[in-house]
Design a protein around this motif. Structure first.
Motif, PDB file in Angstrom:
ATOM      1  N   VAL A  94       0.847  -1.198   0.000  1.00  0.00           N
ATOM      2  CA  VAL A  94       0.000   0.000   0.000  1.00  0.00           C
ATOM      3  C   VAL A  94       0.880   1.246   0.000  1.00  0.00           C
ATOM      4  O   VAL A  94       0.643   2.193  -0.758  1.00  0.00           O
ATOM      5  N   LEU A  95       1.915   1.251   0.834  1.00  0.00           N
ATOM      6  CA  LEU A  95       2.817   2.402   0.907  1.00  0.00           C
ATOM      7  C   LEU A  95       3.586   2.584  -0.399  1.00  0.00           C
ATOM      8  O   LEU A  95       3.781   3.718  -0.853  1.00  0.00           O
ATOM      9  N   ASP A  96       4.008   1.479  -1.017  1.00  0.00           N
ATOM     10  CA  ASP A  96       4.683   1.575  -2.327  1.00  0.00           C
ATOM     11  C   ASP A  96       3.747   2.160  -3.376  1.00  0.00           C
ATOM     12  O   ASP A  96       4.141   3.037  -4.160  1.00  0.00           O
ATOM     13  N   PHE A  97       2.492   1.685  -3.392  1.00  0.00           N
ATOM     14  CA  PHE A  97       1.514   2.163  -4.362  1.00  0.00           C
ATOM     15  C   PHE A  97       1.303   3.666  -4.224  1.00  0.00           C
ATOM     16  O   PHE A  97       1.378   4.410  -5.210  1.00  0.00           O
ATOM     17  N   TYR A 100       4.384   5.713  -5.437  1.00  0.00           N
ATOM     18  CA  TYR A 100       4.472   5.848  -6.894  1.00  0.00           C
ATOM     19  C   TYR A 100       3.421   6.829  -7.412  1.00  0.00           C
ATOM     20  O   TYR A 100       3.692   7.626  -8.319  1.00  0.00           O
ATOM     21  N   CYS A 101       2.218   6.778  -6.825  1.00  0.00           N
ATOM     22  CA  CYS A 101       1.168   7.727  -7.233  1.00  0.00           C
ATOM     23  C   CYS A 101       1.595   9.160  -6.921  1.00  0.00           C
ATOM     24  O   CYS A 101       1.421  10.068  -7.739  1.00  0.00           O
ATOM     25  N   ARG A 102       2.171   9.381  -5.740  1.00  0.00           N
ATOM     26  CA  ARG A 102       2.597  10.723  -5.346  1.00  0.00           C
ATOM     27  C   ARG A 102       3.712  11.237  -6.255  1.00  0.00           C
ATOM     28  O   ARG A 102       3.726  12.405  -6.640  1.00  0.00           O
ATOM     29  N   ASN A 128      -3.200  -0.292  10.278  1.00  0.00           N
ATOM     30  CA  ASN A 128      -3.882   0.933   9.858  1.00  0.00           C
ATOM     31  C   ASN A 128      -3.245   2.153  10.526  1.00  0.00           C
ATOM     32  O   ASN A 128      -3.091   3.206   9.904  1.00  0.00           O
ATOM     33  N   GLU A 129      -2.867   2.020  11.782  1.00  0.00           N
ATOM     34  CA  GLU A 129      -2.219   3.131  12.478  1.00  0.00           C
ATOM     35  C   GLU A 129      -0.831   3.418  11.898  1.00  0.00           C
ATOM     36  O   GLU A 129      -0.426   4.569  11.803  1.00  0.00           O
ATOM     37  N   LEU A 130      -0.106   2.363  11.508  1.00  0.00           N
ATOM     38  CA  LEU A 130       1.198   2.562  10.862  1.00  0.00           C
ATOM     39  C   LEU A 130       1.023   3.268   9.521  1.00  0.00           C
ATOM     40  O   LEU A 130       1.809   4.145   9.164  1.00  0.00           O
ATOM     41  N   LEU A 131      -0.027   2.897   8.783  1.00  0.00           N
ATOM     42  CA  LEU A 131      -0.320   3.550   7.509  1.00  0.00           C
ATOM     43  C   LEU A 131      -0.626   5.034   7.737  1.00  0.00           C
ATOM     44  O   LEU A 131      -0.082   5.899   7.048  1.00  0.00           O
TER      45      LEU A 131
END
Length: 201
Positions: A94-97, A100-102, A128-131
Motif C-alpha cells: 500500500v505504501l509503495d503504491f 508511486y502515485c505521489r 492501519n495506524e502505521l499507515l
C-alpha cells in the motif's frame, strides 16, 4: 470558494472515477474473462500484493486529464486507503503504491494527492495506524476530522484540525495548527472557530 461540478467535469474528460466496490464485485463474481489491464482491482483475486494494474490505471487516467487546458494541475483523490488493508494488501505494498502515485502526480504532473485514512488514536488496528502515521509524516497538510470530546451537540457536529507542516528548509519553524468546529447541514457544512457556534452566541 467555488464548488466543482463533478458530472460536468466527467463529461469533459477532466474527471476519471473508479468505483472500487463495483470493480471488486466484478473481479470476484464475473464469469467473463477480461484482459488484466482492464481490471485494476485484479489484485484481490490473487495474493493481494500486486497493485501494478491499479497504478497503471491511475497513471493512464492522469495522462488523460492532464491534457486539458482548463485545469492547471492534476489531483488524485484516494478515498479510503485503509480499505486496501481490509482487502488483504500488505502494508508495504500500500505504501509503495501511494508513493508511486505521489511521485507521478506531485513531481511529474505538478499536481496534488489527497488521501483519506480512517483511524483513531486508541485503535487496535496496528497496520492501519502505521499507515496513518506514514502518511502524516509525508503530508504537507493534514485535515483531522473527529467528533466532539464532550459528546453530542445539535449545533456542533465535530471538530476539524488543520496542520500545516513546514518545509524541510524551515525545520526550526513549528507546524501551524488551526482548529475549527463544524455543523453538517443538508447540502453544506458550516465551519466556525471553537466556541463561536450559534448555540453559544
Amino acid at each position: 470558494m467555488l464548488g466543482v461540478g463533478l458530472t460536468a467535469a466527467k463529461e469533459r474528460g477532466q474527471l476519471v472515477f473508479l468505483e472500487g466496490l463495483k470493480v471488486s464485485h466484478d473481479v470476484l463474481f464475473s464469469k467473463r474473462q477480461e484482459p488484466a489491464e482492464a481490471r485494476p482491482f485484479q489484485f484481490i483475486s490473487g495474493d493481494g500484493s500486486n497493485l501494478k494494474a491499479l497504478y497503471e490505471f491511475v497513471q493512464a487516467a492522469l495522462s488523460l486529464t492532464a491534457g486539458g487546458d482548463s485545469w492547471k494541475g492534476s489531483v488524485l483523490i484516494v478515498d479510503d486507503l485503509s480499505v486496501f488493508l481490509s482487502l488483504g494488501v500488505k502494508l508495504t505494498d500500500v505504501l509503495d503504491f501511494i508513493h508511486y502515485c505521489r511521485v507521478t502526480v506531485n513531481t511529474l504532473l505538478k499536481g496534488n494527492t489527497v488521501v483519506m485514512v480512517r483511524g483513531s488514536e486508541d485503535s487496535e488496528d496496528e497496520e492501519n495506524e502505521l499507515l496513518a502515521k506514514a502518511l502524516r509524516h509525508q503530508a504537507n497538510r493534514i485535515l483531522w476530522a473527529e467528533g466532539l470530546a464532550t459528546g453530542f451537540c445539535k449545533d456542533v457536529h465535530g471538530q476539524l484540525t488543520i496542520i500545516h507542516h513546514g518545509s524541510w528548509e524551515e525545520k526550526a519553524k513549528r507546524d501551524l495548527r488551526q482548529v475549527y468546529q463544524y455543523k453538517i447541514q443538508d447540502k453544506n457544512v458550516s465551519f466556525f472557530a471553537r466556541g463561536m457556534s450559534a448555540a453559544v452566541l
